[in-house]
Design a protein around this motif. Structure first.
Motif, PDB file in Angstrom:
ATOM      1  N   ARG A 137       0.812  -1.235   0.000  1.00 61.13           N
ATOM      2  CA  ARG A 137       0.000   0.000   0.000  1.00 61.13           C
ATOM      3  C   ARG A 137       0.835   1.270   0.000  1.00 61.13           C
ATOM      4  O   ARG A 137       0.277   2.354   0.029  1.00 61.13           O
ATOM      5  N   VAL A 138       2.171   1.154  -0.009  1.00 58.96           N
ATOM      6  CA  VAL A 138       2.978   2.361   0.150  1.00 58.96           C
ATOM      7  C   VAL A 138       3.855   2.602  -1.078  1.00 58.96           C
ATOM      8  O   VAL A 138       4.173   1.681  -1.852  1.00 58.96           O
ATOM      9  N   SER A 139       4.245   3.869  -1.214  1.00 51.61           N
ATOM     10  CA  SER A 139       5.205   4.298  -2.244  1.00 51.61           C
ATOM     11  C   SER A 139       5.768   5.625  -1.795  1.00 51.61           C
ATOM     12  O   SER A 139       5.281   6.238  -0.828  1.00 51.61           O
ATOM     13  N   ILE A 140       6.857   6.099  -2.474  1.00 56.74           N
ATOM     14  CA  ILE A 140       7.487   7.349  -2.099  1.00 56.74           C
ATOM     15  C   ILE A 140       7.597   8.246  -3.310  1.00 56.74           C
ATOM     16  O   ILE A 140       7.833   7.793  -4.434  1.00 56.74           O
ATOM     17  N   LYS A 141       7.340   9.491  -3.088  1.00 55.86           N
ATOM     18  CA  LYS A 141       7.374  10.456  -4.185  1.00 55.86           C
ATOM     19  C   LYS A 141       8.766  11.080  -4.294  1.00 55.86           C
ATOM     20  O   LYS A 141       9.633  10.849  -3.453  1.00 55.86           O
ATOM     21  N   LYS A 142       8.962  11.874  -5.307  1.00 59.63           N
ATOM     22  CA  LYS A 142      10.254  12.493  -5.571  1.00 59.63           C
ATOM     23  C   LYS A 142      10.669  13.425  -4.462  1.00 59.63           C
ATOM     24  O   LYS A 142      11.865  13.590  -4.172  1.00 59.63           O
ATOM     25  N   ASP A 143       9.668  14.070  -3.823  1.00 60.10           N
ATOM     26  CA  ASP A 143       9.987  14.985  -2.711  1.00 60.10           C
ATOM     27  C   ASP A 143      10.028  14.243  -1.397  1.00 60.10           C
ATOM     28  O   ASP A 143       9.975  14.851  -0.322  1.00 60.10           O
ATOM     29  N   PHE A 144      10.081  12.873  -1.482  1.00 60.10           N
ATOM     30  CA  PHE A 144      10.214  11.998  -0.343  1.00 60.10           C
ATOM     31  C   PHE A 144       8.939  11.872   0.494  1.00 60.10           C
ATOM     32  O   PHE A 144       8.989  11.402   1.633  1.00 60.10           O
ATOM     33  N   SER A 145       7.808  12.317  -0.030  1.00 56.57           N
ATOM     34  CA  SER A 145       6.536  12.127   0.678  1.00 56.57           C
ATOM     35  C   SER A 145       6.137  10.663   0.602  1.00 56.57           C
ATOM     36  O   SER A 145       6.322   9.999  -0.422  1.00 56.57           O
ATOM     37  N   LEU A 146       5.532  10.176   1.695  1.00 54.57           N
ATOM     38  CA  LEU A 146       5.082   8.793   1.770  1.00 54.57           C
ATOM     39  C   LEU A 146       3.615   8.732   1.348  1.00 54.57           C
ATOM     40  O   LEU A 146       2.766   9.470   1.878  1.00 54.57           O
TER      41      LEU A 146
END
Length: 550
Positions: free
Chosen positions: A72-81
Motif C-alpha cells: 500500500r505504500v510508495s514514495i514520491k520524488k519529494d520523499f513524501s510517503l
C-alpha cells in the motif's frame, strides 16, 4: 512552533498532524516537502515498532516486508510517503528520517483517520404504548464511525433528555477490535400520555465529520382506557311511524370496545358492534335510549328519540248529498305529536277555513280537500258535497232576434241539472251548468200571437212558466211575472211602446166620438138611420182590442 530534541546525532523536528478519511489515499510529507534531493543521502520512513521503506540516493526505494504496508505504500520524488486505502491502523505517528552529509534529521507526522457513521437504523421497534406504562419504544443504531458517533432522540423535533421517570435513554459505544470502528446504540424507554397520539419520534446521528442524520419518523399507537361514551342517532330525522332509526355508540378509549350494551325500552341488549337499528318504529318508540360499556355500566350515554305521528279523522267523507237550504257542519279531529297546520281547498281554490254551512246553496257543491301537515308529515282527507233541489224557473224572457225571430230564454235552477221542455218548436241552445243554474234558449219566428211555456224538470220535481209572444218586431215585452227580474233593463222600452199605443188609441177614439156626434146631428135633421155608424163602431172596437193585446 517546532520542538527540537537532540539525541546523539539525531535532530527531531516538531510534530506535524494530518487528517485523512477512512479508505482514501493519504500523502504524508517529509519536512513539509521542502527537502532538496542533492542534500539527502538516505530517507527512511518508519513508525514506532516497524520500518516501512528506505530510499537511498540514486537508488529505488526498498519496501519492508511489513504486511500492513508492503502493498500500500510508495514514495514520491519529494520523499513524501503515499499510503492507499487507509484504515484505522494507519492512525499513528509516521517518522521521516533524513540522513544528510553532516546530520540526521527526523520529521514526525501524526495521522488521524476519520470515518462517517452509517445512517441510523431502527431496531426492536414496538407498535403501541399504553398511557402511564413505561414502554421500550425502539433502539437506534449507527455503525462504522471514527470517532464514535452520538445519538439523540427527538419527539416532534424536540430533543428528549433522560429524566429517570417518563424518559429513559441508554446509550452504548462498542469498538470493533479488528477495524477499530465504533458502533453506537441508543434505546428509548418512554411513558406515554394521552397527548402523545400522533406524536412523531426520531433518532438523530451526530458526527463531527458529517451533517446530522435523522431516522424516519416513528408514530406509535397510544392505548388508553375509555373514560366516556357517546350515543348518536345516525339516521336523519324527523322520524315518522314506519321509519328505521339507527343508533351509534362510540367510546373515547383506544382501542375502542368491540361490543356495547344498548338499552331499548328499558331492556339491555348487548351487540358485537357499536350499531343498533330500530326497525319500523311507532309512536310507542318515543323515549330515551342508552348505551354503555359491557363491563362498566357506569360509563353510559343517552339520547332522546321522538317518533312523529299524525292522525286525521274527518267527520264527513266520501259523497254527501244534502237538500237546498239544509245545514252542514264538518269537523276535523287531529291527533299529532306536535302542532299541526290545517288548510282547505274547494276544487283548485284555496279556502281560509271551512265554517259551518247554515243554509246550503247550489254553489256550495263541489270537492273539498283538507290537508293537515306537521314535521314532514302530511295527511289529506276529501269529501264531495252535492246540494240537490227541485227545479225553479227563475226567469223567462223574450229578446229580439234577427229579422222577425224572437229568442226566448228560460233560466232554471235546481240539482240534479234540470232539463227543459218548450211548448213550441225552434232552434234550442243551453248555457253551462254552474252553481245549480242553467239557461236554456229557443229561437222562433211567430206567425201571430201565441203563448209559449217552459217546463223545467229533474228527478225531484218540475216547474213551468209561460210568456206571450206576438209577431210584431217591437215585441220585446217580458212576462208580467218577471218584470222585476234580472232583465228589467228592457222594461222602460216596453212601457214606452205601450204608452204610445194607448195615446194613439185615445186620440183615435176622441176623433171618432166627435165624428159620431156630428153625424147624429145631421141625421136628426135629415131623418137618416144610424145603421152604418153602428157597424163602424164595432170595427173600431176590434182594432182597439188588438192593439191592447200587443
Amino acid at each position: 512552533s517546532q520542538r527540537f530534541l537532540f539525541l546523539k546525532s539525531k535532530t527531531v523536528i516538531g510534530l506535524e498532524t494530518l487528517t485523512s478519511k477512512y479508505g482514501d489515499t493519504i500523502e504524508i510529507p517529509c519536512n513539509k516537502g521542502q527537502l532538496k534531493e542533492t542534500d539527502v543521502t538516505l530517507v527512511k520512513w518508519k513508525y514506532e515498532g516497524g520500518n516501512i521503506l528506505v530510499k537511498q540516493l540514486d537508488q529505488n526505494a526498498t519496501i519492508s516486508p511489513d504486511v500492513n504496508y508492503k502493498n500500500r505504500v510508495s514514495i514520491k520524488k519529494d520523499f513524501s510517503l503515499v499510503i492507499t486505502q487507509v484504515t484505522m491502523t494507519d492512525q499513528r505517528t509516521f517518522t521521516c528520517m533524513v540522513v544528510e552529509k553532516d546530520d540526521i534529521l527526523e520529521y514526525p507526522v501524526q495521522v488521524t483517520i476519520y470515518k462517517v457513521p452509517s445512517q441510523p437504523q431502527i431496531t426492536n421497534l414496538t407498535t403501541a404504548m399504553a398511557v402511564g406504562k413505561p414502554t421500550m419504544l425502539a433502539q437506534c443504531r449507527t455503525e462504522g464511525a471514527s470517532p464514535a458517533a452520538n445519538i439523540t432522540w427527538f419527539k416532534n423535533k424536540t430533543p428528549l433528555m433522560t429524566d429517570r421517570a417518563a424518559i429513559k435513554i441508554n446509550t452504548n459505544v462498542d469498538v470493533d477490535k479488528e477495524t477499530r470502528l465504533s458502533t453506537t446504540t441508543s434505546t428509548l424507554e418512554y411513558t406515554a400520555v394521552k397527548e402523545d397520539i400522533d406524536a412523531k419520534f426520531t433518532c438523530q446521528v451526530q458526527h463531527i465529520q458529517s451533517a446530522n442524520m435523522d431516522s424516519s419518523p416513528l408514530v406509535f399507537t397510544v392505548n388508553y382506557p375509555t373514560e366516556k361514551v357517546d350515543l348518536q342517532v345516525v339516521s336523519q330525522g324527523p322520524f315518522k311511524e314506519g321509519d328505521n332509526v339507527t343508533l351509534k355508540c362510540t367510546a373515547d378509549g383506544n382501542p375502542p370496545p368491540s361490543s356495547y350494551s344498548f338499552y331499548i325500552n328499558g331492556e339491555k341488549k348487548t351487540v358485537d358492534s357499536n350499531i343498533y337499528t330500530l326497525t319500523n318504529v311507532t309512536r310507542e318508540n318515543t323515549g330515551d335510549y342508552k348505551c354503555s360499556l359491557v363491563d362498566n355500566e357506569d360509563i353510559v350515554a343517552s339520547v332522546p328519540i321522538t317518533v312523529e305521528y299524525l292522525d286525521v279523522v274527518l267527520s264527513t267523507t266520501g259523497k254527501i248529498v244534502k237538500k237546498l237550504g239544509e245545514s252542514l257542519e264538518v269537523t276535523v279531529d287531529i291527533k299529532a305529536s306536535g302542532a299541526a297546520q290545517t288548510s282547505w281547498k274547494k276544487g283548485n281554490a284555496k279556502l281560509n277555513s271551512l265554517s259551518k254551512f247554515d243554509k246550503l246553496t247550489y254553489s256550495d257543491s263541489g270537492m273539498y280537500e283538507c290537508v293537515v301537515s306537521m314535521a314532514g308529515l302530511k295527511k289529506t282527507r276529501t269529501f264531495e258535497l252535492v246540494v240537490e233541489g227541485p227545479p225553479v224557473i227563475k226567469n223567462l224572457i223574450k229578446e229580439r232576434g234577427e229579422g222577425m225571430a224572437k229568442v226566448l230564454k228560460c233560466v232554471a235552477e235546481g240539482s240534479p241539472k234540470p232539463t227543459v221542455q218548450w211548448s213550441v218548436n225552434g232552434t234550442s241552445a243551453e248555457s253551462a251548468y254552474e252553481h245549480g243554474k242553467v239557461t236554456y234558449s229557443i229561437t222562433i219566428v211567430p206567425n201571430g200571437n201565441l203563448t209559449v211555456s217552459c217546463t223545467a224538470s229533474n228527478v225531484l220535481g218540475s216547474d213551468i212558466k209561460s210568456i206571450d209572444v206576438s209577431a210584431l218586431v217591437e215585441d220585446v215585452t217580458m212576462d208580467k211575472q218577471d218584470q222585476k227580474d234580472e232583465y228589467s233593463d228592457q222594461t222602460p222600452l216596453a212601457v214606452g211602446i205601450v204608452v204610445g199605443l194607448m195615446l194613439a188609441v185615445v186620440a183615435i177614439g176622441l176623433a171618432y166620438w166627435l165624428y159620431m156626434k156630428k153625424s147624429r146631428q145631421g141625421s136628426w135633421k135629415t131623418g137618416e138611420k144610424e145603421d152604418g155608424s153602428v157597424e163602424e163602431s164595432k170595427k173600431l172596437e176590434e182594432s182597439q182590442n188588438q192593439k191592447a193585446d200587443v
